[in-house]
Design a protein around this motif. Structure first.
Motif, PDB file in Angstrom:
ATOM      1  N   SER A 451       0.829  -1.207   0.000  1.00 25.06           N
ATOM      2  CA  SER A 451       0.000   0.000   0.000  1.00 25.06           C
ATOM      3  C   SER A 451       0.861   1.254   0.000  1.00 25.06           C
ATOM      4  N   LEU A 452       1.919   1.257   0.820  1.00 28.32           N
ATOM      5  CA  LEU A 452       2.816   2.411   0.831  1.00 28.32           C
ATOM      6  C   LEU A 452       3.532   2.562  -0.506  1.00 28.32           C
ATOM      7  N   GLY A 453       3.980   1.438  -1.094  1.00 30.40           N
ATOM      8  CA  GLY A 453       4.649   1.501  -2.384  1.00 30.40           C
ATOM      9  C   GLY A 453       3.745   2.030  -3.484  1.00 30.40           C
ATOM     10  N   THR A 454       2.478   1.644  -3.430  1.00 29.97           N
ATOM     11  CA  THR A 454       1.521   2.153  -4.420  1.00 29.97           C
ATOM     12  C   THR A 454       1.344   3.653  -4.291  1.00 29.97           C
ATOM     13  N   GLN A 455       1.249   4.120  -3.054  1.00 27.51           N
ATOM     14  CA  GLN A 455       1.102   5.554  -2.825  1.00 27.51           C
ATOM     15  C   GLN A 455       2.363   6.313  -3.230  1.00 27.51           C
ATOM     16  N   ILE A 456       3.513   5.752  -2.965  1.00 26.69           N
ATOM     17  CA  ILE A 456       4.769   6.436  -3.289  1.00 26.69           C
ATOM     18  C   ILE A 456       4.971   6.517  -4.799  1.00 26.69           C
ATOM     19  N   SER A 457       4.634   5.458  -5.520  1.00 26.63           N
ATOM     20  CA  SER A 457       4.907   5.390  -6.959  1.00 26.63           C
ATOM     21  C   SER A 457       3.847   6.068  -7.809  1.00 26.63           C
ATOM     22  N   SER A 458       2.684   6.368  -7.245  1.00 26.40           N
ATOM     23  CA  SER A 458       1.594   6.950  -8.046  1.00 26.40           C
ATOM     24  C   SER A 458       1.875   8.422  -8.324  1.00 26.40           C
ATOM     25  N   ARG A 480       9.351   8.244   5.749  1.00 25.57           N
ATOM     26  CA  ARG A 480       7.943   7.918   6.018  1.00 25.57           C
ATOM     27  C   ARG A 480       7.758   6.410   6.234  1.00 25.57           C
ATOM     28  N   VAL A 481       8.416   5.599   5.415  1.00 29.42           N
ATOM     29  CA  VAL A 481       8.347   4.149   5.613  1.00 29.42           C
ATOM     30  C   VAL A 481       8.978   3.771   6.958  1.00 29.42           C
ATOM     31  N   GLY A 482      10.090   4.410   7.286  1.00 31.15           N
ATOM     32  CA  GLY A 482      10.706   4.162   8.582  1.00 31.15           C
ATOM     33  C   GLY A 482       9.786   4.521   9.734  1.00 31.15           C
ATOM     34  N   GLN A 483       9.014   5.612   9.588  1.00 30.01           N
ATOM     35  CA  GLN A 483       8.054   5.982  10.628  1.00 30.01           C
ATOM     36  C   GLN A 483       6.954   4.935  10.775  1.00 30.01           C
ATOM     37  N   GLU A 484       6.508   4.363   9.673  1.00 28.37           N
ATOM     38  CA  GLU A 484       5.479   3.325   9.753  1.00 28.37           C
ATOM     39  C   GLU A 484       6.012   2.079  10.464  1.00 28.37           C
ATOM     40  N   MET A 485       7.242   1.687  10.145  1.00 33.25           N
ATOM     41  CA  MET A 485       7.835   0.542  10.838  1.00 33.25           C
ATOM     42  C   MET A 485       8.055   0.843  12.315  1.00 33.25           C
ATOM     43  N   MET A 611      15.230  -0.937  -3.151  1.00 29.55           N
ATOM     44  CA  MET A 611      16.595  -0.569  -3.522  1.00 29.55           C
ATOM     45  C   MET A 611      16.790  -0.536  -5.039  1.00 29.55           C
ATOM     46  N   ALA A 612      16.121  -1.428  -5.745  1.00 24.89           N
ATOM     47  CA  ALA A 612      16.399  -1.586  -7.177  1.00 24.89           C
ATOM     48  C   ALA A 612      15.357  -0.951  -8.086  1.00 24.89           C
ATOM     49  N   GLN A 613      14.117  -0.752  -7.603  1.00 25.20           N
ATOM     50  CA  GLN A 613      13.044  -0.304  -8.485  1.00 25.20           C
ATOM     51  C   GLN A 613      12.549   1.110  -8.183  1.00 25.20           C
ATOM     52  N   ILE A 614      12.307   1.408  -6.906  1.00 21.53           N
ATOM     53  CA  ILE A 614      11.727   2.711  -6.563  1.00 21.53           C
ATOM     54  C   ILE A 614      12.835   3.758  -6.538  1.00 21.53           C
ATOM     55  N   PRO A 615      12.679   4.895  -7.247  1.00 25.89           N
ATOM     56  CA  PRO A 615      13.707   5.947  -7.221  1.00 25.89           C
ATOM     57  C   PRO A 615      13.911   6.490  -5.810  1.00 25.89           C
ATOM     58  N   SER A 616      15.152   6.717  -5.459  1.00 21.47           N
ATOM     59  CA  SER A 616      15.452   7.240  -4.134  1.00 21.47           C
ATOM     60  C   SER A 616      15.044   8.709  -4.029  1.00 21.47           C
ATOM     61  N   SER A 617      14.810   9.150  -2.804  1.00 20.58           N
ATOM     62  CA  SER A 617      14.369  10.530  -2.575  1.00 20.58           C
ATOM     63  C   SER A 617      15.467  11.506  -2.982  1.00 20.58           C
ATOM     64  N   LYS A 618      15.038  12.604  -3.570  1.00 18.79           N
ATOM     65  CA  LYS A 618      15.984  13.631  -4.021  1.00 18.79           C
ATOM     66  C   LYS A 618      16.119  14.768  -3.017  1.00 18.79           C
ATOM     67  N   ALA A 619      15.448  14.662  -1.869  1.00 16.11           N
ATOM     68  CA  ALA A 619      15.490  15.736  -0.879  1.00 16.11           C
ATOM     69  C   ALA A 619      16.135  15.310   0.428  1.00 16.11           C
TER      70      ALA A 619
END
Length: 710
Positions: A451-458, A480-485, A611-619
């Motif tokens: 669910s988080l990945g879907t929201q991040i990639s949309s 944000r993912v770290g906060q959820e964990m 690590m391999a698919q989702i682009p890393s944050s630029k900020a």
């Protein structure tokens, strides 16, 4: 006893080698020739006799030269305690060894003395280290009162404490500590912030809500529980480590590469450690793979747990053995019932099971959909600007955690009702229910991450697509993912504490001091080992996934499990009763580690994809200038010398992969063949034991006949 077995084996070997002639034999020999084992020996007489003649020749040569034979010669290689001999025989062998030392050269005497001294030193160190073992006395006390099954749970909990502490040391030493040292200028160190290159300006905006002006105290409590506010700016989360390199004196430290390699290191360490521990349990599990007659004999003659010292625990163990025997009888009755089923009955039960499994699938889908909707709703409200109160904001923050906890509680209750209608054996019921519970707990984490990945990639706009992720909702999506964990970890601990304090303790008081029949019928809460294990494995899976996004999460997990140990110990001693269903220590260790290994495999999937698919944050974070976290590896390889580059690219090429795969296949086939050979040897030993049983039955029958005729 081992000495008697060894002497028994030698006597059997001697009798096999010196078979009496079949003609002109006295009546006693004729009786022995009628034994079933003798008839089996006749078929192998030539080979056995030849082997024994070779042994006699070699031992005679050794005796002629004044050397000890058999175990005496092997004692120089292995310890005497490893030989299946009696104490008297071992003492004689030790005297022979001491007498033979004078025939050795000075160099060999020194080597033997040094070896003994070094071995004694290691044994003393090992014995001293055992006293430093965490919770040694507490776990021995639990083992004495409640048996090895409950002790296995607390030993497993100790293993997780040590594992998380080691992971914390890795992350802190290679990531957090160099960053803190560089920011405060310790040891004349300096750091270079990651300079954005070829990045859209809107992608670099990241303004976490830190403390501004006068802040109420409860705001700090909410931030502490949710990981937001002042806590988001600390080294607890990924966004704090926006450093490209660190220079300590003359050493240049590559932070992005260290961040990624340390992540691989803690995952590999966890995998190796778990596999190493699970191999021992797997060996014991293979030994326990036995038929019903052997299982019955083991329960009757070797089922008692001699670690138990408490009277109530002894009574409980007695009832547990009784329960096991009843379970075996019930399983035998069910096997007979299954064998007697008609085609119509089989069709009816299979249709019923298909229908019930469809219900199970609907329950799982309902849990997954609820978690998905709760996660999407929570993330949209958190990212939107609203004027909600602090209590409402905290409820929204913890909405996914609450839904996951409810799913973990409700689904197993439904599974327990369904399994009773499927008409399985009691042992299979336990295994199937546990596997369903494992699946629902670990899959719930997977649905949350999906669910988080879907929201991040949309991405709905062109500006968003330029960043590669939804920067409007998640300017620093790793934090944000770290906060959820982090919230899942905190909420899981709060649930464990609340259930013990507000459910188990009041239930204990009500059952103890209220004599009403409904309360007495309810009874004390059982300390169910599998459910408690699934509880802590669920938290450990969260820790493995969240450590990449929150490097100090293992420290929180270590503290959490340290406190949970005492919570569970107090609950076991004062509020709960041991489960009436037995759980063997050997099967417990293997089952715990198997489920833990499944959780680790689940952690590999989202971490690998992120690590391999989702682009890393630029900020934020150390991977600003890389499209993905994995891109730091090729970039580092390109900066190496040409020869080393060719070597690494050669290892990664098909020219190396194909021969390596072939060699691995050959090794695998070799070990499979070796395992088959060992299996044949084990079967031969089993046949030999069966022959001995038949010999005893034959002799008893002959003795009975002789008594009747006499």
């Amino acid at each position: 006893m081992s000495g008697r077995r060894a002497s028994g084996r030698r006597s059997r070997t001697d009798s096999e080698a010196r078979l009496p002639p079949e003609s002109h034999s006295p009546p006693s020999v004729i009786l022995l020739q009628e034994l079933p084992s003798y008839q089996s020996i006749l078929r192998r007489r030539a080979s056995v006799t030849g082997a024994h003649d070779w042994q006699q020749g070699s031992s005679g040569y050794a005796r002629e030269h004044g050397r000890p034979t058999g175990p005496q010669s092997g004692a120089a290689v292995g310890s005497l305690r490893e030989h299946p001999l009696s104490i008297q025989q071992k003492r004689k062998l030790r005297d022979i060894q001491q007498a033979n030392i004078k025939y050795l050269s000075g160099w060999n005497q020194w080597k033997q003395t040094s070896r003994k001294s070094w071995k004694k030193f290691l044994e003393e160190i090992k014995e001293a280290a055992s006293y430093l073992e965490l919770w040694r006395h507490d776990i021995h006390s639990i083992e004495g009162k409640f048996g090895t099954g409950v002790q296995a749970y607390f030993s497993f909990l100790r293993f997780l404490v040590v594992l998380n502490f080691v992971i914390f040391v890795l992350m802190f030493s290679f990531i957090t500590l160099p960053t803190i040292i560089s920011k405060y200028g310790v040891f004349n160190s300096s750091y270079v912030k990651v300079p954005p290159k070829n990045i859209e300006p809107q992608c670099t905006i990241y303004n976490p809500d830190g403390p501004k002006g006068l802040v109420y105290f409860y705001s700090y409590i909410i931030d502490l529980l949710s990981g937001t506010g002042f806590l988001e700016l600390t080294s607890l989360f990924y966004g704090y480590y926006a450093i490209d390199s660190i220079k300590i004196v003359v050493i240049k430290y590559n932070v992005p590469l260290a961040y990624l390699l340390t992540t691989f290191a803690y995952l590999a360490l966890s995998l190796i450690w778990i596999v190493k521990r699970s191999v021992e349990g797997f060996k014991q599990n293979l030994v326990r793979d036995e038929d019903q007659f052997q299982s019955y004999c083991n329960k009757i003659f070797a089922g008692w747990d001699f670690c138990i010292t408490d009277l109530n625990a002894a009574r409980l163990k007695h009832s547990s053995l009784q329960y096991e025997l009843k379970t075996d009888l019930e399983e035998e009755r069910l096997r007979q019932k299954i064998a007697e089923r008609t085609t119509q009955e089989k069709l009816r039960i299979y249709c019923l099971r298909i229908f019930l499994n469809i219900i199970v699938l609907w329950v799982l889908l309902g849990c997954f959909y609820s978690i998905y909707r709760a996660t999407v709703f929570s993330q949209e409200l958190i990212s939107s600007d609203n004027d909600s109160t602090a209590e409402d904001n905290l409820l929204v923050q913890y909405l996914p955690s609450i839904v996951i906890t409810l799913a973990n509680f409700i689904a197993p209750q439904i599974f327990a009702v369904i399994i009773g209608l499927e008409d399985y054996s009691p042992a299979f019921e336990i295994r199937l229910t546990l596997m369903r519970c494992v699946f629902v707990r670990l899959a719930n984490i997977g649905v949350l991450l999906f669910s988080l990945g879907t929201q991040i990639s949309s991405c709905a706009t062109a500006k968003c697509k330029a960043c590669g992720y939804n920067y409007e909702l998640y300017p620093c999506w790793e934090s944000r993912v770290g906060q959820e964990m982090y919230k899942l970890m905190i909420f899981d601990f709060l649930i464990i504490f609340a259930v013990t304090v507000f459910v188990d303790f009041p239930r204990k008081l009500i059952v103890t001091y209220c004599s009403a029949r409904p309360f007495q019928w309810c009874g004390l809460q059982e300390f169910r080992i599998p459910e408690n294990v699934l509880e802590i494995i669920y938290g450990q899976t969260i820790c493995w996934i969240g450590t990449f996004y929150s490097p100090l999460l293992p420290a929180i997990a270590t503290l959490k499990y340290f406190i949970v140990f005492y919570i569970k110990k107090i609950s076991l001693m004062h509020t709960c009763k041991p489960s009436t269903r037995p759980f063997r220590a050997s099967s417990s260790h293997f089952f715990f580690l198997l489920v833990l290994l499944i959780g680790l495999m689940l952690a590999f999937i989202p971490l690998g994809l992120s690590m391999a698919q989702i682009p890393s944050s630029k900020a934020c974070g150390p991977f600003i200038n890389f499209n993905t976290s994995w891109a730091v590896i090729p970039d580092t390889v390109d900066g190496l010398p040409t020869g080393l580059q060719k070597f690494l690219y050669g290892i990664a090429s098909e020219a190396f992969a194909v021969p390596f795969f072939i060699v691995m296949c050959l090794m695998m086939f070799y070990f499979i063949a070796l395992a088959e050979a060992h299996k044949r040897v084990v079967n031969q030993l089993k046949e030999q034991l069966v022959m001995e049983c038949r010999d005893k039955q034959f002799l008893i029958r002959k003795l009975t006949e002789a008594q009747k005729h006499g």
